[in-house]
Motif scaffolding. Sequence first.
Motif: not given
Length: 315
Positions: A127-150
Motif C-alpha cells: 500500500l505504501t509504495i503504491a501511494l508513493w509511486a502515484d504521488s511521485r511518478r519517478p523517472a526510471g520506474l520500470a515496474g511494480m510487484v505487490l505481494n499480498s498488499p493490504w
Amino acid sequence: MSTTPDVLGEPYLAEEIVLPDDEEGPVVATLVQRRAAAPTRRAVLHVHGFADYFFQTGYAEWWTERGYDFYALDLRKYGRSLRPHQTPNYVADLAEYAAELDAAWALVTGRDGHDHVVLTGHSTGGLTIALWADSRRPAGLAGMVLNSPWFDMQGSVLLRTLGTVVVDQVGRRAPMRALPRSVSGFYARSLHRDHEGEWDFDLAWKPIESFAVHAGWLRAVRRGHARLHAGLAVPCPVLVLSSGASTRPSAMDDDVHRHDIVLEVPQIRRWATAVGPHVTYVAVPDARHDVVLSLPAPRAAAYDAIERWHRAWVD
C-alpha cells in the motif's frame, strides 16, 4: 553515508539514512543492498510490511541472478531502523514514509546510476509504495510487484464502515492508544525455523505475536486505503500477487501453511486494478501471506508468475 556489513552477512551491506527528528526524537531508515554479479543499471527496491523487516534473502538472490542490483528499505521504526526510544512501526500518516522513499530512490538512481528500477512491496508496504509511486511518478520506474498488499480492512462492510469512523475519531484524539486485538501467532510460527517454518529472522524485529496497533497508525492506514479506493494512476506495469484463499485458523494445522491468514484475498483481488491502468493479478494456490515465503511448490509458482510478468512487461 557509508555502507557496513549487514546483519545478514556479506555480500549484504547496509547504510543508515538519517531523517528529520519527530516527536519521539532521532529517526533513521536503513537501506540494505546486494549487488548482482556484473555491473548493471537495473535495480529492485523492496519495502516490507507491518511487524516485519527485510530478511527474505531468497527473494533478493532471485533478482540478482537476473542481473538486478537488489535494495531493501527498512522503514523508520522497523527492523534495523528501530531505536529504543521509539514506538515500533508507528507513523501518524503514511506520507511520512516519503522522506525515506525519496532518499532511497535518490541513492539507487542518482548516486548508483540505475535507470530501470522495479519497486516491490509486501502487505502494508505494498500500500505504501503504491501511494508513493502515484504521488511521485519517478523517472526510471520500470515496474511494480505487490505481494499480498493490504488494500482494505478485514471484516464485513458494516464492520469496516463503523470501524473506520471510530478509528478516525480515536486516532485523531488519542493517536497512541493501543487498540485491542487478538493475535494467535500462527503466521510467524509458520515461518520461523524454531517453530513450524524454515526461515531465520529476528524475533525482536518480527515478533511471534506482532506489535501493538495504535489508533493513529490505523487511522493513517485507513486514509491510505481511501486514497487507493478513489483510484491511483501508477504509470508502470504492476503485478499483484496473493494467496489463492484466506482462512481464519483456530489451530496450528495445514491450513495455516496454505492460506493467507493475515489478509482477505477477495479484497486484494477487488482493489488490484485501483493501482493503475496496467495491472496483472495472480492468485497463487496454497501460498502464504508472504507468497515468497510459502511452501516450496507454491513458492516456485509465485516466482514463475513474477518471471512471466517480468518477461512480458518489464524486461
